[in-house]
Enzyme design. Structure first.
Site, PDB file in Angstrom:
ATOM      1  N   ALA A 134       7.133  33.783  55.360  1.00 51.97           N
ATOM      2  CA  ALA A 134       6.326  33.068  54.371  1.00 51.97           C
ATOM      3  C   ALA A 134       5.376  32.069  55.047  1.00 51.97           C
ATOM      4  CB  ALA A 134       7.241  32.344  53.396  1.00 51.97           C
ATOM      5  N   GLY A 149      14.976  46.142  56.840  1.00 56.67           N
ATOM      6  CA  GLY A 149      13.606  45.728  57.131  1.00 56.67           C
ATOM      7  C   GLY A 149      12.712  45.918  55.920  1.00 56.67           C
ATOM      8  N   ARG A 150      11.488  45.475  56.077  1.00 53.38           N
ATOM      9  CA  ARG A 150      10.528  45.571  54.977  1.00 53.38           C
ATOM     10  C   ARG A 150       9.275  46.280  55.471  1.00 53.38           C
ATOM     11  NH1 ARG A 150      11.856  42.438  50.640  1.00 53.38           N
ATOM     12  NH2 ARG A 150       9.693  42.344  49.950  1.00 53.38           N
ATOM     13  N   GLU A 180      25.136  48.099  61.729  1.00 52.28           N
ATOM     14  CA  GLU A 180      23.835  47.881  62.356  1.00 52.28           C
ATOM     15  C   GLU A 180      23.530  49.011  63.334  1.00 52.28           C
ATOM     16  OE1 GLU A 180      21.101  45.684  62.389  1.00 52.28           O
ATOM     17  OE2 GLU A 180      20.463  47.022  64.005  1.00 52.28           O
ATOM     18  N   ASP A 219       2.476  39.567  54.781  1.00 53.64           N
ATOM     19  CA  ASP A 219       3.329  40.695  55.177  1.00 53.64           C
ATOM     20  C   ASP A 219       2.578  42.020  55.229  1.00 53.64           C
ATOM     21  OD1 ASP A 219       5.375  38.862  55.127  1.00 53.64           O
ATOM     22  OD2 ASP A 219       6.612  39.928  53.664  1.00 53.64           O
ATOM     23  N   HIS A 237      18.927   6.829  66.309  1.00 53.40           N
ATOM     24  CA  HIS A 237      20.321   7.097  66.648  1.00 53.40           C
ATOM     25  C   HIS A 237      21.225   6.581  65.545  1.00 53.40           C
ATOM     26  CE1 HIS A 237      23.969   7.478  69.050  1.00 53.40           C
ATOM     27  NE2 HIS A 237      24.293   6.260  68.615  1.00 53.40           N
TER      28      HIS A 237
HETATM   29  P1  NAI Z   1      15.221  42.734  59.780  1.00 52.87           P
HETATM   30  O1  NAI Z   1      14.169  43.432  60.512  1.00 52.87           O
HETATM   31  O2  NAI Z   1      15.496  41.297  60.042  1.00 52.87           O
HETATM   32  O3  NAI Z   1      16.618  43.477  59.999  1.00 52.87           O
HETATM   33  C1  NAI Z   1      16.821  44.840  59.688  1.00 52.87           C
HETATM   34  C2  NAI Z   1      17.978  45.344  60.537  1.00 52.87           C
HETATM   35  O4  NAI Z   1      18.310  46.639  60.082  1.00 52.87           O
HETATM   36  C3  NAI Z   1      17.613  45.472  62.013  1.00 52.87           C
HETATM   37  O5  NAI Z   1      18.605  44.828  62.784  1.00 52.87           O
HETATM   38  C4  NAI Z   1      17.587  46.971  62.240  1.00 52.87           C
HETATM   39  O6  NAI Z   1      18.002  47.330  63.531  1.00 52.87           O
HETATM   40  C5  NAI Z   1      18.578  47.452  61.202  1.00 52.87           C
HETATM   41  N1  NAI Z   1      18.402  48.841  60.792  1.00 52.87           N
HETATM   42  C6  NAI Z   1      17.243  49.496  60.582  1.00 52.87           C
HETATM   43  N2  NAI Z   1      17.480  50.774  60.191  1.00 52.87           N
HETATM   44  C7  NAI Z   1      18.832  50.906  60.141  1.00 52.87           C
HETATM   45  C8  NAI Z   1      19.710  51.977  59.801  1.00 52.87           C
HETATM   46  N3  NAI Z   1      19.225  53.169  59.433  1.00 52.87           N
HETATM   47  N4  NAI Z   1      21.040  51.785  59.876  1.00 52.87           N
HETATM   48  C9  NAI Z   1      21.528  50.577  60.253  1.00 52.87           C
HETATM   49  N5  NAI Z   1      20.758  49.530  60.585  1.00 52.87           N
HETATM   50  C10 NAI Z   1      19.418  49.693  60.523  1.00 52.87           C
HETATM   51  O7  NAI Z   1      14.909  43.001  58.237  1.00 52.87           O
HETATM   52  P2  NAI Z   1      15.569  42.412  56.942  1.00 52.87           P
HETATM   53  O8  NAI Z   1      16.840  41.722  57.243  1.00 52.87           O
HETATM   54  O9  NAI Z   1      15.583  43.538  55.972  1.00 52.87           O
HETATM   55  O10 NAI Z   1      14.508  41.319  56.511  1.00 52.87           O
HETATM   56  C11 NAI Z   1      13.197  41.748  56.168  1.00 52.87           C
HETATM   57  C12 NAI Z   1      12.170  40.716  56.485  1.00 52.87           C
HETATM   58  O11 NAI Z   1      12.341  39.577  55.686  1.00 52.87           O
HETATM   59  C13 NAI Z   1      12.215  40.302  57.924  1.00 52.87           C
HETATM   60  O12 NAI Z   1      10.935  40.425  58.455  1.00 52.87           O
HETATM   61  C14 NAI Z   1      12.620  38.868  57.889  1.00 52.87           C
HETATM   62  O13 NAI Z   1      11.943  38.104  58.868  1.00 52.87           O
HETATM   63  C15 NAI Z   1      12.244  38.420  56.487  1.00 52.87           C
HETATM   64  N6  NAI Z   1      13.221  37.441  56.051  1.00 52.87           N
HETATM   65  C16 NAI Z   1      13.181  36.198  56.596  1.00 52.87           C
HETATM   66  C17 NAI Z   1      14.127  35.273  56.269  1.00 52.87           C
HETATM   67  C18 NAI Z   1      14.114  33.952  56.935  1.00 52.87           C
HETATM   68  O14 NAI Z   1      13.086  33.548  57.449  1.00 52.87           O
HETATM   69  N7  NAI Z   1      15.231  33.243  57.000  1.00 52.87           N
HETATM   70  C19 NAI Z   1      15.187  35.557  55.296  1.00 52.87           C
HETATM   71  C20 NAI Z   1      15.174  36.915  54.859  1.00 52.87           C
HETATM   72  C21 NAI Z   1      14.209  37.798  55.216  1.00 52.87           C
END
Ligand code: NAI
Length: 472
Positions: free
Chosen positions: A326, A277-278, A210, A318, A451
């Site tokens: 979502a 990220g996306r 990370e 998005d 409960h």
């Molecule tokens: P994210 O934004 O949650 O996490 C991406 C991570 O990658 C961050 O911690 C960032 O600091 C790190 N990062 C960025 N560039 C990097 C690099 N060059 N080297 C190392 N680390 C780096 O994005 P993620 O996990 O890809 O998810 C994408 C989207 O999908 C998010 O907006 C998320 O909210 C959504 N999503 C939501 C879910 C849920 O509601 N449970 C499940 C999966 C995705």
């Protein structure tokens, strides 16, 4: 095919299909165009969420968690199980069946609500005589309103090609039919943690790299610390403050060269997931040609009501500002459909949108927290309660974690909350309901909670807001 509609929706993900259904329910003529196709060649609306996101990942999380429970928890209940093994291909098959059921269910909903569904990639051509023109499969469709709901796509790491055989995005990571021995993950965000957990639970040695120094910065530090400890204890190896120097394929290995400060390291893995990220997906939408200005993420700039500034052109989900979730997209879909139908609406309030990470423990939060409340200078009270004192959690064998609530000190109105522990994803909605209707801590405390239930943890935290906790 009819070619003039009240509403054309580009994209059939959670934002787009919900906008289409609601607009049709309001008596408008609607077409929804989506380019999703499944492995069987069937149209597969539902976007990232249903096809390669929320739903498939939850399916795999459930299967892998069951494996862990049978191995490590069944015995505690007196359930003796011999020769436990894991069949990753069967897990993927189950996931595919769930995805197919839901995506094909959207097609049925389109039929039921008289939404015309067109499978293909729509291109928005522009406006002519008060109507927007789109082309899809070499046909032209005209619509008085267009809702752009084209979603997002995985952000790429510079110089790294996702091949979905060794270097995977979330789609590839959801389709592995063998558990890798060594799995690397770039990014310890939501996707990295969820998919890293899946494969860690079924036997992979998982290393997350990370970039940020801080773990889950959106979560308040104490809870983030609890989650980090629990995940590390489950076997996830997490490195923070990492910068990636190079990633290359060497035969069947992926070699990651990375650094923490001056300390250069190399990690070799069998598969690597890139989850950094996306970014907004603008296929079929040429912002410049349409006279639209991109927002700071490169998506479509909209106001609080999802208006682009061009009459009859809307954008949701998005592809516009705000959390890429979502349920946020769905809510915007409803708001836009109602506006097109001429009904009064309120903008979506992002403070009322819960966030969830489906790890073990689950993590969920909403609204303000200690850090944000201090930053904006609102005096607050804080109440917390531990699952360790919750009978249902003990019976479930999941008594780790806590619930924290925040309320305005002056009015007792609930301003936010966070839950780490069993069913946090379900429980957070009680806090969302309280916030949506401006309830106070006292209101929750006065509500009889069945409960024994996990939700008593919220009841207890609400009592703690006014120093009335019974079990704390
Ligand atoms: P994210 O934004 O949650 O996490 C991406 C991570 O990658 C961050 O911690 C960032 O600091 C790190 N990062 C960025 N560039 C990097 C690099 N060059 N080297 C190392 N680390 C780096 O994005 P993620 O996990 O890809 O998810 C994408 C989207 O999908 C998010 O907006 C998320 O909210 C959504 N999503 C939501 C879910 C849920 O509601 N449970 C499940 C999966 C995705």
């Amino acid at each position: 095919m009819k070619t003039l509609f009240d509403v054309a929706v580009m994209g059939g993900g959670p934002g787009g299909y919900v906008a289409a259904l609601r607009a049709a329910q309001r008596g408008l003529t609607v077409v929804c165009i989506d380019d999703g196709v499944n492995a069987l060649g069937e149209p597969s609306p539902g976007g990232t969420c249903l096809n390669v996101g929320c739903i498939p990942s939850k399916s795999l999380l459930q299967s892998s968690e069951l494996f862990v429970q049978i191995q490590h928890e069944a015995g505690i209940h007196g359930v003796k199980v011999a020769d436990v093994s894991f069949d990753a291909a069967a897990m993927i098959q189950r996931k595919d069946a769930i995805v197919r059921r839901l995506t094909q269910g959207i097609r049925l909903l389109f039929d039921k609500n008289k939404v015309m569904h067109v499978s293909g990639l729509a291109t928005l051509q522009g406006q002519q005589d008060d109507c927007w023109q789109l082309t899809v499969n070499e046909q032209t469709i005209s619509a008085k309103n267009v809702v752009i709901a084209t979603g997002s796509q995985p952000r790429q790491l510079a110089g790294v090609t996702v091949d979905n055989t060794h270097i995977l995005d979330n789609g590839g990571a959801l389709a592995l039919t063998d558990c890798p021995v060594r799995l690397g993950v770039i990014g310890a965000g939501v996707i990295g943690l969820e998919l890293g957990s899946v494969w860690n639970r079924v036997g992979a040695q998982v290393t997350l790299l990370e970039m940020a120094e801080t773990f889950l910065p959106a979560l308040e530090p104490r809870l983030a610390g609890d989650v980090r400890k629990a995940l590390a204890a489950s076997g996830l190896e997490m490195r923070f403050g990492v910068s990636i120097d190079a990633i290359e394929r060497q035969n069947d290995e992926v070699v990651i060269r990375w650094r923490q400060g001056d300390n250069a390291q190399e990690t070799r893995v069998d598969k690597l997931i890139v989850a950094i990220g996306r970014e907004p997906r603008l296929s079929g939408v040429d912002l410049a040609a349409l006279g639209l200005v991109p927002d700071t993420r490169g998506g479509i700039d909209v106001d609080a009501l999802c208006r682009t500034g061009k009459p009859g052109l809307w954008a949701i989900g998005d592809v516009v500002r705000g959390p890429m979730l979502a349920h946020k997209a769905m809510e915007e879909g409803l708001v836009v459909a109602d506006q097109i139908a001429g009904l009064p609406v309120e903008p979506v309030n992002f403070l009322l949108i819960p966030s969830v990470i489906y790890t073990q423990p689950e993590v969920a939060w909403i609204g303000e927290n200690e850090v944000t409340l201090k930053a904006i200078g609102i005096p607050f009270t804080k109440g917390h309660s531990l699952f360790a004192g919750n009978g249902r959690a003990l019976a479930l064998g999941q008594d780790g974690g806590r619930c924290t609530l925040y309320a305005d000190k002056r009015t007792d109105r609930v301003l936010g909350g966070a839950i780490v522990g069993p069913q946090a994803s379900e429980l957070i909605n009680e806090i969302a309901l309280a916030m949506a209707f401006s309830a106070s801590g006292e209101d929750i405390a006065c509500t009889v909670h069945a409960h024994p239930t996990l939700s008593e943890v919220i009841h207890e935290a609400a009592m703690a807001l006014n120093k009335q906790a019974l079990h704390g």
